[in-house]
Design an enzyme around this catalytic site. Structure first.
Site, PDB file in Angstrom:
ATOM      1  CD  GLN A   1      -7.825  22.827  26.887  1.00 20.14           C
ATOM      2  OE1 GLN A   1      -8.287  23.027  28.014  1.00 20.14           O
ATOM      3  NE2 GLN A   1      -6.819  22.012  26.668  1.00 20.14           N
TER       4      GLN A   1
ATOM      5  CG  HIS B   1      -6.626  22.523  32.114  1.00 17.50           C
ATOM      6  ND1 HIS B   1      -5.729  21.868  32.920  1.00 17.50           N
ATOM      7  CD2 HIS B   1      -6.607  21.867  30.927  1.00 17.50           C
ATOM      8  CE1 HIS B   1      -5.177  20.865  32.247  1.00 17.50           C
ATOM      9  NE2 HIS B   1      -5.701  20.855  31.019  1.00 17.50           N
TER      10      HIS B   1
ATOM     11  CD  GLU C   1      -9.889  11.338  39.280  1.00 15.26           C
ATOM     12  OE1 GLU C   1      -8.740  11.136  39.697  1.00 15.26           O
ATOM     13  OE2 GLU C   1     -10.706  12.108  39.859  1.00 15.26           O
TER      14      GLU C   1
ATOM     15  CE1 TYR D   1     -15.009  13.752  44.720  1.00 14.82           C
ATOM     16  CE2 TYR D   1     -14.961  15.937  45.718  1.00 14.82           C
ATOM     17  CZ  TYR D   1     -15.613  14.752  45.462  1.00 14.82           C
ATOM     18  OH  TYR D   1     -16.896  14.558  45.958  1.00 14.82           O
TER      19      TYR D   1
ATOM     20  CE1 TYR E   1      -1.324  14.620  28.435  1.00 17.27           C
ATOM     21  CE2 TYR E   1      -1.238  16.728  29.566  1.00 17.27           C
ATOM     22  CZ  TYR E   1      -1.961  15.695  29.030  1.00 17.27           C
ATOM     23  OH  TYR E   1      -3.331  15.724  29.085  1.00 17.27           O
TER      24      TYR E   1
END
Length: 412
Positions: A120, A182, A285, A295, A306
């Site tokens: 990523q 991430h 979200e 949060y 997963y």
């Protein structure tokens, strides 16, 4: 806060793909989907009524972009676009220049290429300084390091219209992590010319840090992982950050308890910051980002593991943590976010456009007076949506994430 649960509508997308449930995917499928390497087939879509509105379609503007991630408009209307393998491209007068812009720091390019290939990472977001015409500053986020030890960085550079110079790293995450997951990386300016940057939690299990799953760092105020950070335009720390006087906290932190925010935008009318973040196997979200708030991730979540399909967290809400305004299960894998405040499409005024990587569309949401989501429709794109921005002339543009990525314009 009010949580809006909207069942999902099965809409055929341009490629014949409908909205999908992530619940049937393996962990490897979900990781690769977020990274842009594979696109699993949809399953278990559910029907529900949505509010009718005038049809919005996506019109291709350019193609030939390799996994574009972010875009920014120059004062003359040209568009700067980042490509994850480490290139900066420019669209001049509606035409993509075949040559990449020179001057992107070599160390950034090398790291971007290595971590782009791994999953990523890469050269990620881009934003112009609010006073770009005076100082010519452009800001970038990118993954830096190796597969074994990497982090998100923020750099500032000067663009003279032809090339990038004076590359300067003004912030980097204080913790290194392994793997290529991430990085977060959205950039959003506030009116006081401070800069918000989303930082991911570091990755899914079994990735660990300090003897625990790395995602637990989202609740650690001494860590940058799983946070939104706020810095001045030179990388220094604003004196009014919420934890600046806490010796046990990283002073850059603005909010915490996030998994991986890849959509973030400031609404100049309501003066609110909106963000979309990836859940795990569902539980994506939409949030309002507020100073100093928690949060919840990973102690409060609608996500599932997963590996087992069991809930990540024992509860979905706690009074000391902020509830999302919208939860998407099945997952849409949100990336890119815009709040429309132009005059070209008055019927869109104040609405939210949220991109989806997995469902290959754009969610168009209308918001009530108390920030509740009162309607949601899906705009078919037919490809993975990586970024959405409103241009200075009032159009809404979309970047698609693949080897031959496109720049699209939304029209009604």
């Amino acid at each position: 806060m009010f949580i809006s649960f909207l069942f999902k509508l099965t809409l055929p997308l341009a490629s014949g793909i409908a909205l999908s449930s992530c619940g049937a995917f393996s962990q490897a499928d979900l990781v690769n989907t977020e990274a842009g390497q594979t696109s699993p087939r949809p399953t278990n879509s559910m029907e529900v009524a949505q509010t009718p509105q005038k049809e919005i379609k996506a019109v291709p503007i350019i193609s030939g972009l390799e996994h574009p991630w972010g875009m920014a408009w120059l004062p003359n209307g040209d568009i700067l676009i980042t490509e994850r393998p480490g290139r900066l491209r420019i669209v001049r007068n509606g035409v993509l220049d075949p040559e990449a812009i020179g001057g992107v720091e070599e160390v950034a390019t090398v790291s971007a290429q290595q971590l782009f290939a791994s999953q990523q990472g890469g050269l990620l977001d881009i934003a112009l300084h609010p006073r770009f015409e005076e100082n010519r500053f452009v800001y970038f986020t990118y993954s830096h390091g190796t597969q074994q030890a990497n982090r998100t960085r923020v750099a500032r550079a000067v663009f003279d219209g032809e090339t990038i110079t004076d590359w300067q790293v003004i912030f980097e995450v204080g913790q290194t992590k392994s793997g290529g997951q991430h990085f977060g990386s959205r950039l959003t300016w506030l009116p006081d010319e401070t800069l918000l940057v989303s930082i991911g939690d570091g990755g899914n299990p079994p990735v660990q840090l300090e003897g625990d799953f790395i995602r637990q760092q989202a609740q650690n105020l001494a860590s940058h992982l799983g946070k939104v950070i706020r810095i001045n335009d030179d990388g220094t720390i604003p004196v009014d950050n919420p934890f600046v006087d806490n010796p046990e906290a990283a002073p850059e932190i603005w909010s915490y308890g996030h998994r991986n925010i890849q959509g973030m935008a400031y609404d100049p009318v309501t003066q609110q910051v909106w963000a979309t973040e990836h859940g795990s196997r569902g539980g994506d979200e939409l949030n309002l980002i507020q100073k100093g708030e928690n949060y919840g991730w990973p102690v409060v979540s609608f996500s599932k593991e997963y590996s087992t399909g069991q809930p990540v967290a024992p509860v979905t809400s706690r009074p000391d943590m902020v509830d999302p305004l919208q939860v998407w299960t099945p997952a849409i894998a949100p990336s890119g976010l815009a709040i429309y405040r132009g005059d070209r499409h008055p019927e869109w005024q104040g609405t939210i456009f949220a991109g989806g990587l997995v469902d290959r569309g754009v969610r168009h949401l209308r918001v009530g007076k108390n920030n509740e989501i009162i309607s949601e429709t899906t705009i078919a794109i037919g490809d993975r949506v990586r970024d959405i921005r409103q241009s200075p002339d009032g159009h809404v543009y979309v970047l698609t994430d693949n080897n031959n990525g496109q720049l699209l314009r939304l029209e009604s």
